[in-house]
Design a protein around this motif. Structure first.
Motif, mmCIF file in Angstrom:
data_model
loop_
_atom_site.group_PDB
_atom_site.id
_atom_site.type_symbol
_atom_site.label_atom_id
_atom_site.label_comp_id
_atom_site.label_asym_id
_atom_site.label_seq_id
_atom_site.Cartn_x
_atom_site.Cartn_y
_atom_site.Cartn_z
ATOM 1 N N LEU A 243 0.803 -1.214 0.000
ATOM 2 C CA LEU A 243 0.000 0.000 0.000
ATOM 3 C C LEU A 243 0.840 1.271 0.000
ATOM 4 N N GLY A 347 -9.015 -1.044 -8.051
ATOM 5 C CA GLY A 347 -8.306 -1.933 -7.132
ATOM 6 C C GLY A 347 -8.772 -1.769 -5.705
ATOM 7 N N THR A 348 -9.109 -0.536 -5.310
ATOM 8 C CA THR A 348 -9.583 -0.278 -3.949
ATOM 9 C C THR A 348 -10.873 -1.036 -3.661
ATOM 10 N N LEU A 351 -9.903 -4.647 -3.096
ATOM 11 C CA LEU A 351 -9.127 -4.752 -1.853
ATOM 12 C C LEU A 351 -10.040 -4.642 -0.640
ATOM 13 N N THR A 355 -10.312 -7.415 2.229
ATOM 14 C CA THR A 355 -10.017 -7.080 3.619
ATOM 15 C C THR A 355 -11.001 -7.752 4.573
ATOM 16 N N ASN A 381 4.509 -5.710 -7.204
ATOM 17 C CA ASN A 381 4.235 -4.283 -7.166
ATOM 18 C C ASN A 381 5.512 -3.459 -7.336
ATOM 19 N N SER A 401 -0.803 -0.419 -8.606
ATOM 20 C CA SER A 401 -1.421 -0.747 -7.324
ATOM 21 C C SER A 401 -2.773 -1.416 -7.519
ATOM 22 N N SER A 402 -3.593 -0.884 -8.425
ATOM 23 C CA SER A 402 -4.909 -1.480 -8.673
ATOM 24 C C SER A 402 -4.796 -2.919 -9.155
ATOM 25 N N TYR A 405 -3.812 -5.080 -6.151
ATOM 26 C CA TYR A 405 -4.925 -5.266 -5.222
ATOM 27 C C TYR A 405 -5.881 -6.337 -5.755
#
Length: 437
Positions: A243, A347-348, A351, A355, A381, A401-402, A405
């Motif tokens: 992250l 990606g968020t 993720l 989680t 990453n 990042s996306s 994730y």
């Protein structure tokens, strides 16, 4: 008519807050909304006072301290919750061991400071800001571990009050500095560090009220904790690295100004993740305390369904509202943060679901396959960022990042399915949401 409306309202409330877990989620989510608003206001003051370059240096120092705290916790933040949720009698030993770990972390931070003095070129920040960043490592570690213990003993309200109080203290101190025109990067960061120290002491006092005995050192408890802790530590460290490492890479490759833009996109993305983080935070001790497999699956299924449903509109709204929010709150000179934020959103979303979903696996002792997956994903990453950042800048970092994730979401989904559903087809039927759970 009024009676019908009252009855309907009462039914809705029973559905929303019919269980302890839901009440805790609602309360914690409400607290996090306040925390997000306060944190956002703090970020706005810092960004407007320091500008993109100063904001970038502040964010890098904060990231350095946060990575140090994650690196030094040895997984005790998770194993403390895991064990105290199962047996509250372990609390005095867990508090004592926590204080000992924090003391060791102070020594390690001092040694790192000496290393940065001897090799200044490897240090991401320098001078007073470096000293404060290193001091934030044991302070952040102490706060992380004591807050975990509060969750483990189900002191959710105290956890929320302390979390909110700490952010308000930081905002108050930073506003005072801004009003007296005494705001430098080091002073702003020092104000934040002071708030962390206060919240740690606050958490410790609350734990002493819960504990029936004084804190004590226990090698036996530490040895058992570290067994679970090593796996939790590896997951947390490489997850945190996934992250945050891109911000440090942006700083080294593109400079402090670009890091300042990228830090804003990260802050907004983290705010979008608030609901699944809250659910996962409270779900883990709840699942750890349950013994019946079917009950665990039922609770985990409902949590994942609710998270997926609520995250989708949040992500879509955040994507389209990013430009006006950034322009109004931070100023038009921070608009370069809009594009990387938008690319972080796909990606968020995945993720956030991961989680919550992974807490089912974590409550069973952190399977090694998840540990290896986080290590591999973090390495992917970093490797992709070495290629993407020089070519596509901070937008490239967001795209990488996306992708990472989403890869983690796929791995966790596959493991959960194989361990819990593939061998038991009847468990694959998703439960109907009701007020009874």
């Amino acid at each position: 008519m009024k009676a019908g409306i009252s009855a309907a309202s009462a039914q809705l409330w029973r559905i929303a807050a019919g269980t302890e877990l839901r009440r805790n989620v609602l309360e914690t989510y409400g607290t996090r909304v306040v925390v997000i608003l306060v944190t956002f206001a703090t970020a706005v003051v810092i960004a407007r006072e320091l500008g993109p370059t100063g904001r970038g240096l502040y964010a890098v120092a904060a990231t350095l301290g946060a990575i140090g705290a994650q690196f030094g916790n040895m997984g005790l933040h998770a194993s403390n919750i895991y064990y105290v949720a199962k047996d509250r009698a372990l609390l005095p030993a867990l508090i004592g061991n926590t204080l000992a770990v924090v003391l060791v972390a102070c020594g390690v931070a001092a040694l790192c400071g000496i290393g940065f003095v001897l090799w200044p070129k490897v240090s991401p920040v320098h001078g007073t800001l470096l000293l404060l960043a290193l001091a934030s490592v044991p302070a952040g570690l102490a706060y992380l571990l004591t807050q975990g213990l509060l969750l483990g003993v189900n002191e959710v309200r105290a956890y929320n009050n302390i979390e909110c109080g700490g952010k308000l203290i930081a905002l108050g101190l930073i506003c005072i500095l801004a009003l007296v025109n005494g705001g430098t990067v080091a002073l702003f960061f020092g104000a934040t560090l002071l708030s962390v120290v206060v919240t740690f002491l606050w958490s410790l006092l609350r734990l002493r009220r819960v504990s029936t005995e004084s804190p004590k050192l226990s090698w036996t408890v530490f040895r058992h904790s570290i067994g679970i802790g090593v796996k939790a530590y590896t997951i947390a460290f490489f997850g945190f690295l996934l992250l945050r490492i891109d911000l440090l890479m942006v700083k080294y490759m593109l400079g402090a100004t670009e890091a300042g833009y990228y830090s804003i996109s990260q802050v907004l993305a983290e705010n979008t993740m608030m609901f699944p983080v809250v659910v996962g935070l409270l779900l883990f001790p709840k699942l750890s305390a349950l013994k019946e497999r079917e009950e665990k699956l039922r609770l985990a299924n409902k949590a994942v369904l609710v998270t997926a449903a609520l995250m989708l509109p949040a992500v879509l709204i955040a994507t389209f509202a990013a430009a006006p929010i950034i322009s109004i709150a931070f100023g038009r000179n921070f608009l370069p943060a809009v594009s990387p934020f938008a690319w972080l959103m796909p990606g968020t979303y995945f993720l956030g679901i991961e989680t919550v979903m992974v807490q089912l696996l974590n409550s069973e002792g952190f399977p090694p396959i998840i540990v290896l997956a986080w290590i591999a994903d973090a390495m992917i990453n970093v490797a992709l960022n070495f290629w993407a950042i020089p070519r596509y800048g901070i937008t490239g970092a967001s795209i990488v990042s996306s992708v990472c994730y989403f890869l983690m979401f796929l791995v966790v989904s596959a493991v959960v399915w194989k361990r819990n559903y593939a061998r038991h087809p009847s468990a694959a039927c998703l439960p109907k949401l009701s007020a009874e759970t």
